[in-house]
Scaffold this motif. Structure first.
Motif: not given
Length: 185
Positions: A22-35, A54-60
């Motif tokens: 969900t995080i990868a879909q909603k906040f893609p790494a190649n998204a424009e900054k001002n989106q 949970v946070f540590s696993d997702i962050f890593q």
């Protein structure tokens, strides 16, 4: 049960995988900054240190920085301690308020000012992403803009030669005061 076995259980959890997706879909790494990103993700039912695992696993498994905003300084400090133990101190940063007492705004806490500067420097340097832990009171304090900071920064490298007159002039321009001994920041 060891910390690594607990981490492995959270890592293998289908809910953790779903959250990562969900995080990868909603906040893609190649998204424009001002989106416009008006997405919110709400986690419920996690108690104790489970949120930290949970946070540590997702962050890593991500190449994005994380900003975790907790209700108050005490709750932020609790999760900061957890995350530092799980992820490591170099990747978890604390962004505190810079003032000691809520009603005496003139009194800054120099240690907190230093922590705030460290977080801002990490963000500005665009090094490896970090987990930033904070609380609303700390975020309400104004911060100098990147442009203003760059305009008022003197970068000195190892083996650079600077004249003492030039250095004095720059420091006076930046409103430093000449004293025999530094007692405050």
């Amino acid at each position: 049960m060891t910390q690594s076995s607990i981490q492995q259980l959270f890592s293998q959890s289908s809910q953790t995988r779903k959250l990562q997706d969900t995080i990868a879909q909603k906040f893609p790494a190649n998204a424009e900054k001002n989106q416009n990103t008006d997405h919110a993700i709400i986690l419920k039912g996690l108690t104790g240190s489970s949120l930290s695992f949970v946070f540590s696993d997702i962050f890593q498994h991500s190449d994005r920085p994380f900003l975790l905003i907790f209700n108050d300084k005490e709750e932020a400090a609790y999760y900061l301690n957890d995350l530092e133990q799980i992820i490591g101190e170099k990747d978890v940063l604390f962004y505190p308020g810079s003032y000691r007492r809520p009603y005496q705004i003139e009194e800054t806490d120099n240690a907190n000012v230093l922590l705030r500067a460290e977080v801002l420097n990490r963000i500005n340097s665009r090094k490896k992403p970090a987990v930033i832990v904070t609380y609303p009171d700390a975020l309400f304090e104004k911060v100098v803009t990147r442009r203003e900071l760059e305009k008022n920064t003197l970068k000195v490298k190892l083996n650079d030669t600077l004249s003492l007159d030039f250095l004095n002039e720059v420091l006076f321009e930046y409103k430093f005061k000449r004293v025999d001994f530094v007692t405050e920041l």
